[in-house]
Each structure stands twice: as structure tokens, then as C-alpha cells.
Design an enzyme around this catalytic site. Structure first.
Site, PDB file in Angstrom:
ATOM      1  CB  VAL A 107      -4.178   5.971  -2.407  1.00  0.00           C
ATOM      2  CG1 VAL A 107      -3.319   4.709  -2.242  1.00  0.00           C
ATOM      3  CG2 VAL A 107      -4.277   6.071  -3.736  1.00  0.00           C
ATOM      4  CD  GLN A 114      -3.012   1.134   0.441  1.00  0.00           C
ATOM      5  OE1 GLN A 114      -3.203  -0.099  -0.440  1.00  0.00           O
ATOM      6  NE2 GLN A 114      -3.638   2.149   0.020  1.00  0.00           N
ATOM      7  CG  ASP A 148      -9.386  -1.459  -6.230  1.00  0.00           C
ATOM      8  OD1 ASP A 148     -10.593  -1.144  -5.601  1.00  0.00           O
ATOM      9  OD2 ASP A 148      -8.427  -1.116  -6.211  1.00  0.00           O
ATOM     10  CG  HIS A 196      -7.353  -2.798  -1.411  1.00  0.00           C
ATOM     11  ND1 HIS A 196      -8.024  -3.596  -2.209  1.00  0.00           N
ATOM     12  CD2 HIS A 196      -7.804  -1.287  -1.826  1.00  0.00           C
ATOM     13  CE1 HIS A 196      -8.555  -3.015  -3.193  1.00  0.00           C
ATOM     14  NE2 HIS A 196      -8.424  -1.498  -2.769  1.00  0.00           N
ATOM     15  CB  SER A 223      -5.799   0.243   2.426  1.00  0.00           C
ATOM     16  OG  SER A 223      -6.486  -0.135   1.306  1.00  0.00           O
ATOM     17  CD  GLU A 280     -11.416   4.820  -4.595  1.00  0.00           C
ATOM     18  OE1 GLU A 280     -11.585   3.565  -4.338  1.00  0.00           O
ATOM     19  OE2 GLU A 280     -10.542   5.476  -4.502  1.00  0.00           O
TER      20      GLU A 280
END
Length: 294
Positions: free
Chosen positions: A195, A165, A210, A203, A201, A258
Site C-alpha cells: 500500500v 488512503q 483494482d 488511486h 498513491s 499486484e
């Protein structure tokens, strides 16, 4: 002769007296009529005054009644709104307590816990890993999209650790400095609009994906005009996913829109969040989770 003359005088006097009496009767009649007419007119004036007063009184009473009804309706609406808000808060609390692990909130203000662990599974493309718990629902989502709309996708990113990241942030900052002549501070500020900082994050949980339309790999708002992505916006909740950063909730999520970023929260929570048009931040707020953490 004298008698006849006297009779004529008496006859003339009688006629004269009769005329006076008739005249007096006419005057009396006219006077009585005038008094009666005056009384009637005066009475009409009183009635008119009374009518005006009555109308003013009734008007005041109507206005007072309308004001009372308006206040009652306002209080009733306020009470109903409060009750509705309390019911929504209770529902949020129930959803959170029943799906707490999947509803983990990770953002700029809430870093991923240091002891967080996730079991990962590699997708068929051999390059993207995701949380094992979402694998079956993701497979069904992609299969249904192909069957119902003929849509196919490319999963750009799934799980990534903090080091990866940070490398993405560093690369984006450097690119902005070269392309746009930004200072490092300016480039970092712009990068963090899209970001999340390392450690913040989604993620890193393995629960975020995504997803872009096949034939368009750009991670930008062009995805919002792709029919396949729009299908995901309307249907991903059926399989446990939500659009994590909606266009109309940027101030709440602190991330720009997003259209490609989806988050797995499980089917029950996804349906609830979709139907109530809530983000994870709003769910936490309504459920009182932030209050407990404080």
C-alpha cells in the site's frame, strides 16, 4: 715358351686391373648415391623446418585476423546497442511529451502534486469513482472481455483521496499487529510493501483501478491464476491500461507484484509500454524526465 708365359702374365694383369677399375666405379657410385641421399634428406629436413615455421606464421596471422574480427564485431555490437538505446530513449521522450498528463508518475518518491485536480465519474455500481477521461475506454474494455472470453469482473477500488488512503494504512497496520504480534513499526513496514503512503498513491489520481475476477474478491496473487485477469494482462493495453506493478519489476516500482492493479495511461502510451515491457518509472528514466526535475 717365354713369350707365351709373358702373354699369360699380361692377360692376368689386365683382368686384375679391370676388376679394380670396376670396383672403383662401384665405390664412386655408392659415394655419389650416399651424398645425393644425404642431400635429399637434408633438404627434406629444411623443408620440414620451413613448413613448421610457415605453419606457425600462418597460424599467428589467422589468430590475429580472428582477434581483429572479434574486436570489430564487439565494437559494432556495442555501437548498435548504443544506437538502439538512443532510439528507445527518443521514443520514450516522444511518448511522454505527447501524453504527459496521463503519464503522471505517483509513487513513494514522487508524491501527487498539491494542486492536482481530476474530474470524476461514478461507475454503474454506484460505489466507485474513476477519472472521467478513462470511463469510455474502461466500458469498452469490460464489454470486449465479456464478448471475447465471457469474463466478468468486480472493480474493488478506483479513486480515493489521501484521508481514505491513510485510513486503509492504519487499518492494515492494526490488523497485522493483532494477527501476527508485530510491532507498529514492523506492521507499517510490511503494509507499505503493498500500500502506498497517503499522497503517494495512484488511486488519488483517479487513473488507477483494482480489478478482480467475479467470484474471487481477494486482493492477492490468486488473481494471477484467474483466466479473466490473465486476459486483462494481455489485452488491457488495447484500451489504454497497463498492469502497473508487474511481477518482474518489483525492484523498480518498489511495490510487490499486484496482478489486480491497472493504470490508465491512454491507448498510445499503453501500447508502447506493453510492447517495450516498460514501467512508468523506466519510461521516465529513459525519457530523461528525472534529469529535468533535478
Amino acid at each position: 715358351m717365354m713369350k707365351e708365359e709373358q702373354k699369360n702374365q699380361e692377360k692376368h694383369s689386365g683382368k686384375k686391373y679391370g676388376r679394380r677399375r670396376r670396383k672403383m666405379r662401384r665405390l664412386s657410385f655408392l659415394l655419389a648415391f650416399s651424398l645425393l641421399a644425404g642431400g635429399i634428406l637434408a633438404g627434406c629436413g629444411l623443408v620440414k623446418l620451413f613448413s613448421r615455421s610457415a605453419r606457425a606464421s600462418v597460424g599467428s596471422q589467422v589468430l590475429a585476423a580472428e582477434a581483429a574480427v572479434s574486436q570489430e564485431e564487439s565494437e559494432s555490437a556495442g555501437t548498435a546497442a548504443d544506437a538502439e538505446q538512443e532510439a528507445l530513449a527518443a521514443a520514450c521522450r516522444e511518448i511522454y511529451e505527447g501524453n504527459e498528463e496521463l503519464l503522471i508518475l505517483v509513487n513513494k518518491e514522487h508524491a501527487i502534486p498539491e494542486d492536482y485536480e481530476v474530474s470524476l465519474q461514478m461507475l454503474n455500481n454506484g460505489r466507485v469513482e474513476v477519472a472521467e477521461i478513462l470511463y469510455d475506454d474502461l466500458t469498452e474494455l469490460l464489454t470486449t472481455a465479456a464478448e471475447e472470453g465471457g469474463y466478468t469482473y468486480y472493480i474493488m477500488s478506483g479513486y480515493r483521496d489521501a484521508d481514505y488512503q491513510q485510513s486503509l494504512i492504519d487499518a492494515d497496520v492494526l490488523s497485522r499487529m493483532k494477527l501476527y504480534g508485530m510491532s507498529e513499526e514492523e506492521a507499517l513496514e510490511e503494509t507499505l510493501r503493498y500500500v502506498m503512503p497517503a499522497g503517494c498513491s495512484e488511486h488519488e489520481t483517479g487513473l488507477a483501478l483494482d480489478i478482480v475476477a467475479a467470484g474471487n474478491s481477494a486482493l492477492d496473487e490468486s488473481q494471477a491464476s484467474e483466466p479473466g485477469i490473465l486476459w486483462l494482462h494481455e489485452n488491457s493495453w488495447r484500451f489504454g491500461f497497463i498492469l502497473r506493478y508487474p511481477e518482474d519489476k518489483e525492484e523498480i516500482t518498489q511495490i510487490d507484484y499486484e496482478p489486480w492493479h491497472f493504470r490508465y495511461v491512454g491507448r498510445e502510451a499503453a501500447q508502447f509500454l506493453y510492447e517495450q515491457n516498460l514501467t512508468l518509472e523506466e519510461l521516465y528514466e529513459l525519457a530523461g524526465v528525472f534529469d529535468e526535475s533535478d
